[in-house]
Design an enzyme around this catalytic site. Structure first.
Site, PDB file in Angstrom:
ATOM      1  N   ILE A  73     -63.292 -80.452  -4.226  1.00 60.40           N
ATOM      2  CA  ILE A  73     -62.617 -81.523  -3.484  1.00 60.40           C
ATOM      3  C   ILE A  73     -63.344 -81.648  -2.160  1.00 60.40           C
ATOM      4  CG2 ILE A  73     -60.502 -82.194  -2.258  1.00 60.40           C
ATOM      5  CD1 ILE A  73     -58.885 -80.809  -4.380  1.00 60.40           C
ATOM      6  N   ALA A  74     -63.686 -82.850  -1.769  1.00 58.65           N
ATOM      7  CA  ALA A  74     -64.302 -83.025  -0.446  1.00 58.65           C
ATOM      8  C   ALA A  74     -64.052 -84.437   0.064  1.00 58.65           C
ATOM      9  CB  ALA A  74     -65.815 -82.763  -0.510  1.00 58.65           C
ATOM     10  N   GLU A 107     -60.383 -71.759  -6.784  1.00 57.06           N
ATOM     11  CA  GLU A 107     -60.920 -70.769  -5.852  1.00 57.06           C
ATOM     12  C   GLU A 107     -61.186 -71.463  -4.520  1.00 57.06           C
ATOM     13  OE1 GLU A 107     -63.168 -70.686  -8.821  1.00 57.06           O
ATOM     14  OE2 GLU A 107     -62.241 -68.938  -9.765  1.00 57.06           O
ATOM     15  N   ASN A 112     -61.503 -70.681   4.708  1.00 60.15           N
ATOM     16  CA  ASN A 112     -61.417 -72.151   4.730  1.00 60.15           C
ATOM     17  C   ASN A 112     -59.969 -72.564   5.026  1.00 60.15           C
ATOM     18  OD1 ASN A 112     -61.500 -74.901   4.317  1.00 60.15           O
ATOM     19  ND2 ASN A 112     -62.714 -74.790   2.441  1.00 60.15           N
ATOM     20  N   TYR A 119     -53.721 -76.603   0.163  1.00 57.85           N
ATOM     21  CA  TYR A 119     -53.261 -76.107  -1.135  1.00 57.85           C
ATOM     22  C   TYR A 119     -51.878 -75.462  -1.022  1.00 57.85           C
ATOM     23  CZ  TYR A 119     -58.139 -76.855  -2.455  1.00 57.85           C
ATOM     24  OH  TYR A 119     -59.370 -77.418  -2.687  1.00 57.85           O
TER      25      TYR A 119
HETATM   26  C1  LIG Z   1     -60.198 -79.646   2.695  1.00 55.30           C
HETATM   27  C2  LIG Z   1     -60.394 -81.148   2.887  1.00 55.30           C
HETATM   28  C3  LIG Z   1     -60.666 -81.792   1.521  1.00 55.30           C
HETATM   29  C4  LIG Z   1     -59.085 -81.738   3.440  1.00 55.30           C
HETATM   30  O1  LIG Z   1     -59.239 -83.144   3.492  1.00 55.30           O
HETATM   31  P1  LIG Z   1     -58.561 -84.023   4.664  1.00 55.30           P
HETATM   32  O2  LIG Z   1     -58.614 -85.445   4.244  1.00 55.30           O
HETATM   33  O3  LIG Z   1     -59.176 -83.687   5.970  1.00 55.30           O
HETATM   34  O4  LIG Z   1     -57.071 -83.443   4.634  1.00 55.30           O
HETATM   35  P2  LIG Z   1     -55.725 -84.203   5.023  1.00 55.30           P
HETATM   36  O5  LIG Z   1     -55.934 -85.034   6.236  1.00 55.30           O
HETATM   37  O6  LIG Z   1     -55.196 -84.873   3.805  1.00 55.30           O
HETATM   38  O7  LIG Z   1     -54.805 -82.976   5.419  1.00 55.30           O
HETATM   39  C5  LIG Z   1     -54.055 -82.305   4.418  1.00 55.30           C
HETATM   40  C6  LIG Z   1     -53.649 -80.947   4.916  1.00 55.30           C
HETATM   41  O8  LIG Z   1     -54.793 -80.107   5.000  1.00 55.30           O
HETATM   42  C7  LIG Z   1     -54.622 -79.190   6.093  1.00 55.30           C
HETATM   43  N1  LIG Z   1     -55.671 -79.460   7.057  1.00 55.30           N
HETATM   44  C8  LIG Z   1     -56.506 -80.526   7.087  1.00 55.30           C
HETATM   45  N2  LIG Z   1     -57.373 -80.397   8.109  1.00 55.30           N
HETATM   46  C9  LIG Z   1     -57.077 -79.239   8.723  1.00 55.30           C
HETATM   47  C10 LIG Z   1     -57.633 -78.557   9.841  1.00 55.30           C
HETATM   48  N3  LIG Z   1     -58.667 -79.027  10.521  1.00 55.30           N
HETATM   49  N4  LIG Z   1     -57.088 -77.354  10.186  1.00 55.30           N
HETATM   50  C11 LIG Z   1     -56.048 -76.850   9.500  1.00 55.30           C
HETATM   51  N5  LIG Z   1     -55.473 -77.459   8.422  1.00 55.30           N
HETATM   52  C12 LIG Z   1     -55.981 -78.646   8.059  1.00 55.30           C
HETATM   53  C13 LIG Z   1     -53.252 -79.465   6.665  1.00 55.30           C
HETATM   54  O9  LIG Z   1     -52.311 -78.665   5.961  1.00 55.30           O
HETATM   55  C14 LIG Z   1     -53.055 -80.925   6.285  1.00 55.30           C
HETATM   56  O10 LIG Z   1     -51.697 -81.287   6.214  1.00 55.30           O
HETATM   57  P3  LIG Z   1     -50.941 -81.894   7.513  1.00 55.30           P
HETATM   58  O11 LIG Z   1     -51.759 -83.083   7.926  1.00 55.30           O
HETATM   59  O12 LIG Z   1     -49.602 -82.250   6.998  1.00 55.30           O
HETATM   60  O13 LIG Z   1     -50.954 -80.816   8.542  1.00 55.30           O
HETATM   61  C15 LIG Z   1     -61.531 -81.466   3.903  1.00 55.30           C
HETATM   62  O14 LIG Z   1     -61.312 -80.698   5.058  1.00 55.30           O
HETATM   63  C16 LIG Z   1     -62.923 -81.180   3.368  1.00 55.30           C
HETATM   64  O15 LIG Z   1     -63.556 -82.024   2.731  1.00 55.30           O
HETATM   65  N6  LIG Z   1     -63.419 -79.963   3.643  1.00 55.30           N
HETATM   66  C17 LIG Z   1     -64.754 -79.557   3.183  1.00 55.30           C
HETATM   67  C18 LIG Z   1     -64.766 -79.315   1.705  1.00 55.30           C
HETATM   68  C19 LIG Z   1     -63.791 -78.248   1.307  1.00 55.30           C
HETATM   69  O16 LIG Z   1     -63.586 -77.265   1.999  1.00 55.30           O
HETATM   70  N7  LIG Z   1     -63.194 -78.448   0.108  1.00 55.30           N
HETATM   71  C20 LIG Z   1     -62.261 -77.522  -0.455  1.00 55.30           C
HETATM   72  C21 LIG Z   1     -63.032 -76.531  -1.257  1.00 55.30           C
HETATM   73  S1  LIG Z   1     -61.930 -75.388  -2.058  1.00 55.30           S
END
Ligand SMILES: CC(C)(COP(=O)(O)OP(=O)(O)OC[C@H]1O[C@@H](n2cnc3c(N)ncnc32)[C@H](O)[C@@H]1OP(=O)(O)O)[C@@H](O)C(=O)NCCC(=O)NCCS
Length: 169
Positions: A73-74, A107, A112, A119
């Site tokens: 997921i990204a 995983e 992270n 999750y």
């Molecule tokens: C993980 C990822 C997909 C989240 O996507 P996102 O669009 O930024 O997430 P959202 O805005 O939908 O946030 C969903 C939840 O994620 C968590 N979250 C998102 N960004 C966060 C941050 N910087 N710090 C802590 N928690 C965070 C929070 O629980 C958030 O919920 P909330 O807004 O109610 O607090 C994104 O950070 C990403 O692409 N990361 C790099 C790739 C990665 O790590 N993928 C997962 C591999 S297992």
């Protein structure tokens, strides 16, 4: 989020998805890997998030009988923190539930925090550790949830792929 469309990924999206993958992960999947997922893997289901005609995120799962395993997921860096990752993951869980999945595993890097928070908020629990799972020796947390959304009774897949291959098994 209102201007973001979440839809099923197609083979035409593979390059855009691969670009996000390479910009995100230290040992990214290849373009060929994503093409394989789209064209040759009957277990694979992927969704993309699209804004103004651009792919800004993706999420994938492998489904075997009643188990789903999230592969990757990204969201692009510029678009993070706006609910797109949550929307993609929730849509993937709904899609999986519609296909009969009872529980989902994944995983995640033990450090992270954004992903672990996401999750956990969707009901995933840590059930184990894979030591030194990643390229830099970081541990992976194994997470699982059986808190699936109710299947949509009106769900049908746009196309039933790979059915013609069944005669070759
Ligand atoms: C993980 C990822 C997909 C989240 O996507 P996102 O669009 O930024 O997430 P959202 O805005 O939908 O946030 C969903 C939840 O994620 C968590 N979250 C998102 N960004 C966060 C941050 N910087 N710090 C802590 N928690 C965070 C929070 O629980 C958030 O919920 P909330 O807004 O109610 O607090 C994104 O950070 C990403 O692409 N990361 C790099 C790739 C990665 O790590 N993928 C997962 C591999 S297992």
């Amino acid at each position: 989020m209102n201007d973001v469309l979440i839809r099923r990924m197609t083979a035409e999206d593979a390059e855009a998805v691969w670009r996000i993958e390479t910009a995100t992960f230290p040992t990214p999947w290849s373009l060929r890997d994503f093409e394989h997922e789209m064209n040759d893997n009957p277990c694979a289901r992927y969704l993309v998030a699209e804004k103004d005609g651009q792919i800004i995120g993706f999420a994938g799962i492998h489904i075997i009988l009643d188990e789903g395993h999230i592969t990757n997921i990204a969201v692009t860096r510029e678009e993070r923190g706006q609910g797109i990752g949550r929307a993609l993951t929730a849509a993937l869980m709904q899609y999986a539930a519609n296909l009969g999945v009872q529980y989902v595993t994944l995983e995640v890097r033990e450090n992270n925090e954004p992903a672990k928070n996401l999750y956990r908020s969707l009901g995933f629990l840590k059930v184990g550790v894979r030591k030194k799972y990643y390229e830099n020796q970081t541990d992976a947390f194994i997470m699982v949830t059986d808190k699936m959304p109710p299947p949509d009774p009106d769900f049908t897949e746009a196309e039933t792929v790979f059915e013609e291959d069944q005669n070759n098994i």
